[in-house]
Design a protein around this motif. Structure first.
Motif, PDB file in Angstrom:
ATOM      1  N   ILE A   1       0.834  -1.205   0.000  1.00  0.00           N
ATOM      2  CA  ILE A   1       0.000   0.000   0.000  1.00  0.00           C
ATOM      3  C   ILE A   1       0.863   1.248   0.000  1.00  0.00           C
ATOM      4  O   ILE A   1       0.632   2.173  -0.782  1.00  0.00           O
ATOM      5  CB  ILE A   1      -0.965  -0.016   1.201  1.00  0.00           C
ATOM      6  N   VAL A   2       1.872   1.289   0.854  1.00  0.00           N
ATOM      7  CA  VAL A   2       2.737   2.470   0.915  1.00  0.00           C
ATOM      8  C   VAL A   2       3.579   2.587  -0.345  1.00  0.00           C
ATOM      9  O   VAL A   2       3.690   3.653  -0.943  1.00  0.00           O
ATOM     10  CB  VAL A   2       3.634   2.427   2.164  1.00  0.00           C
ATOM     11  N   GLY A   3       4.169   1.481  -0.781  1.00  0.00           N
ATOM     12  CA  GLY A   3       5.076   1.519  -1.919  1.00  0.00           C
ATOM     13  C   GLY A   3       4.392   1.733  -3.249  1.00  0.00           C
ATOM     14  O   GLY A   3       4.850   2.523  -4.075  1.00  0.00           O
ATOM     15  N   PHE A   4       3.292   1.060  -3.482  1.00  0.00           N
ATOM     16  CA  PHE A   4       2.631   1.174  -4.784  1.00  0.00           C
ATOM     17  C   PHE A   4       1.678   2.354  -4.836  1.00  0.00           C
ATOM     18  O   PHE A   4       1.753   3.193  -5.714  1.00  0.00           O
ATOM     19  CB  PHE A   4       1.880  -0.115  -5.125  1.00  0.00           C
ATOM     20  N   VAL A   5       0.789   2.418  -3.876  1.00  0.00           N
ATOM     21  CA  VAL A   5      -0.242   3.452  -3.907  1.00  0.00           C
ATOM     22  C   VAL A   5       0.325   4.806  -3.505  1.00  0.00           C
ATOM     23  O   VAL A   5       0.048   5.821  -4.139  1.00  0.00           O
ATOM     24  CB  VAL A   5      -1.425   3.055  -2.998  1.00  0.00           C
ATOM     25  N   GLY A   6       1.134   4.836  -2.463  1.00  0.00           N
ATOM     26  CA  GLY A   6       1.647   6.118  -1.973  1.00  0.00           C
ATOM     27  C   GLY A   6       2.604   6.798  -2.915  1.00  0.00           C
ATOM     28  O   GLY A   6       2.615   8.020  -3.027  1.00  0.00           O
ATOM     29  N   PHE A   7       3.418   6.022  -3.615  1.00  0.00           N
ATOM     30  CA  PHE A   7       4.422   6.599  -4.509  1.00  0.00           C
ATOM     31  C   PHE A   7       4.116   6.327  -5.978  1.00  0.00           C
ATOM     32  O   PHE A   7       5.009   6.385  -6.818  1.00  0.00           O
ATOM     33  CB  PHE A   7       5.806   6.048  -4.167  1.00  0.00           C
ATOM     34  N   SER A   8       2.863   6.039  -6.272  1.00  0.00           N
ATOM     35  CA  SER A   8       2.481   5.705  -7.639  1.00  0.00           C
ATOM     36  C   SER A   8       2.557   6.930  -8.549  1.00  0.00           C
ATOM     37  O   SER A   8       2.207   8.046  -8.159  1.00  0.00           O
ATOM     38  CB  SER A   8       1.060   5.151  -7.657  1.00  0.00           C
ATOM     39  N   HIS A   9       3.019   6.703  -9.760  1.00  0.00           N
ATOM     40  CA  HIS A   9       3.043   7.768 -10.761  1.00  0.00           C
ATOM     41  C   HIS A   9       1.754   7.781 -11.573  1.00  0.00           C
ATOM     42  O   HIS A   9       1.572   8.663 -12.412  1.00  0.00           O
ATOM     43  CB  HIS A   9       4.244   7.602 -11.692  1.00  0.00           C
ATOM     44  N   ILE A  10       0.882   6.818 -11.318  1.00  0.00           N
ATOM     45  CA  ILE A  10      -0.431   6.799 -11.955  1.00  0.00           C
ATOM     46  C   ILE A  10      -1.296   7.796 -11.189  1.00  0.00           C
ATOM     47  O   ILE A  10      -1.570   7.631 -10.002  1.00  0.00           O
ATOM     48  CB  ILE A  10      -1.046   5.391 -11.914  1.00  0.00           C
ATOM     49  N   ASP A  11      -1.730   8.841 -11.873  1.00  0.00           N
ATOM     50  CA  ASP A  11      -2.422   9.937 -11.197  1.00  0.00           C
ATOM     51  C   ASP A  11      -3.698   9.496 -10.493  1.00  0.00           C
ATOM     52  O   ASP A  11      -3.990   9.955  -9.384  1.00  0.00           O
ATOM     53  CB  ASP A  11      -2.758  11.048 -12.194  1.00  0.00           C
ATOM     54  N   VAL A  12      -4.473   8.618 -11.099  1.00  0.00           N
ATOM     55  CA  VAL A  12      -5.738   8.189 -10.502  1.00  0.00           C
ATOM     56  C   VAL A  12      -5.487   7.462  -9.182  1.00  0.00           C
ATOM     57  O   VAL A  12      -6.158   7.713  -8.180  1.00  0.00           O
ATOM     58  CB  VAL A  12      -6.521   7.283 -11.484  1.00  0.00           C
ATOM     59  N   VAL A  13      -4.504   6.573  -9.162  1.00  0.00           N
ATOM     60  CA  VAL A  13      -4.197   5.805  -7.947  1.00  0.00           C
ATOM     61  C   VAL A  13      -3.646   6.734  -6.874  1.00  0.00           C
ATOM     62  O   VAL A  13      -4.073   6.688  -5.716  1.00  0.00           O
ATOM     63  CB  VAL A  13      -3.206   4.671  -8.272  1.00  0.00           C
TER      64      VAL A  13
ATOM     65  N   ALA B   1      -5.455   7.788  -3.156  1.00  0.00           N
ATOM     66  CA  ALA B   1      -4.798   7.625  -1.860  1.00  0.00           C
ATOM     67  C   ALA B   1      -4.654   8.965  -1.155  1.00  0.00           C
ATOM     68  O   ALA B   1      -4.833   9.064   0.064  1.00  0.00           O
ATOM     69  CB  ALA B   1      -3.429   6.979  -2.051  1.00  0.00           C
ATOM     70  N   HIS B   2      -4.358   9.999  -1.915  1.00  0.00           N
ATOM     71  CA  HIS B   2      -4.210  11.340  -1.360  1.00  0.00           C
ATOM     72  C   HIS B   2      -5.528  11.814  -0.756  1.00  0.00           C
ATOM     73  O   HIS B   2      -5.563  12.360   0.356  1.00  0.00           O
ATOM     74  CB  HIS B   2      -3.748  12.282  -2.475  1.00  0.00           C
ATOM     75  N   ASP B   3      -6.641  11.604  -1.450  1.00  0.00           N
ATOM     76  CA  ASP B   3      -7.947  12.015  -0.942  1.00  0.00           C
ATOM     77  C   ASP B   3      -8.337  11.228   0.304  1.00  0.00           C
ATOM     78  O   ASP B   3      -8.927  11.782   1.229  1.00  0.00           O
ATOM     79  CB  ASP B   3      -9.007  11.857  -2.022  1.00  0.00           C
TER      80      ASP B   3
END
Length: 60
Positions: free
Chosen positions: A32-44, A48-50
């Protein structure tokens, strides 16, 4: 005065079963932290940011 008796149930979780559960929880957290938190895919990343903001968790 009423007499009550406590019933002790045997613990079924042993150290052997706790270890894989702990490892899976750590792997899920890292994913969750590695993929979602630092994802370069804007939607993902924006999702997570919201979620972080809606839970009042500071992220920047």
């Amino acid at each position: 005065m009423a007499h009550t008796e406590a019933t002790h149930l045997p613990v079924t979780a042993s150290r052997v079963s706790r270890l894989p559960q702990s490892l899976m929880a750590m792997m899920l957290g890292l994913f969750i932290v590695g993929f979602v938190g630092f994802s370069h895919i804007d939607v993902v990343h924006n999702a997570a940011h919201d979620v972080r903001h809606s839970n009042a968790f500071p992220c920047h």
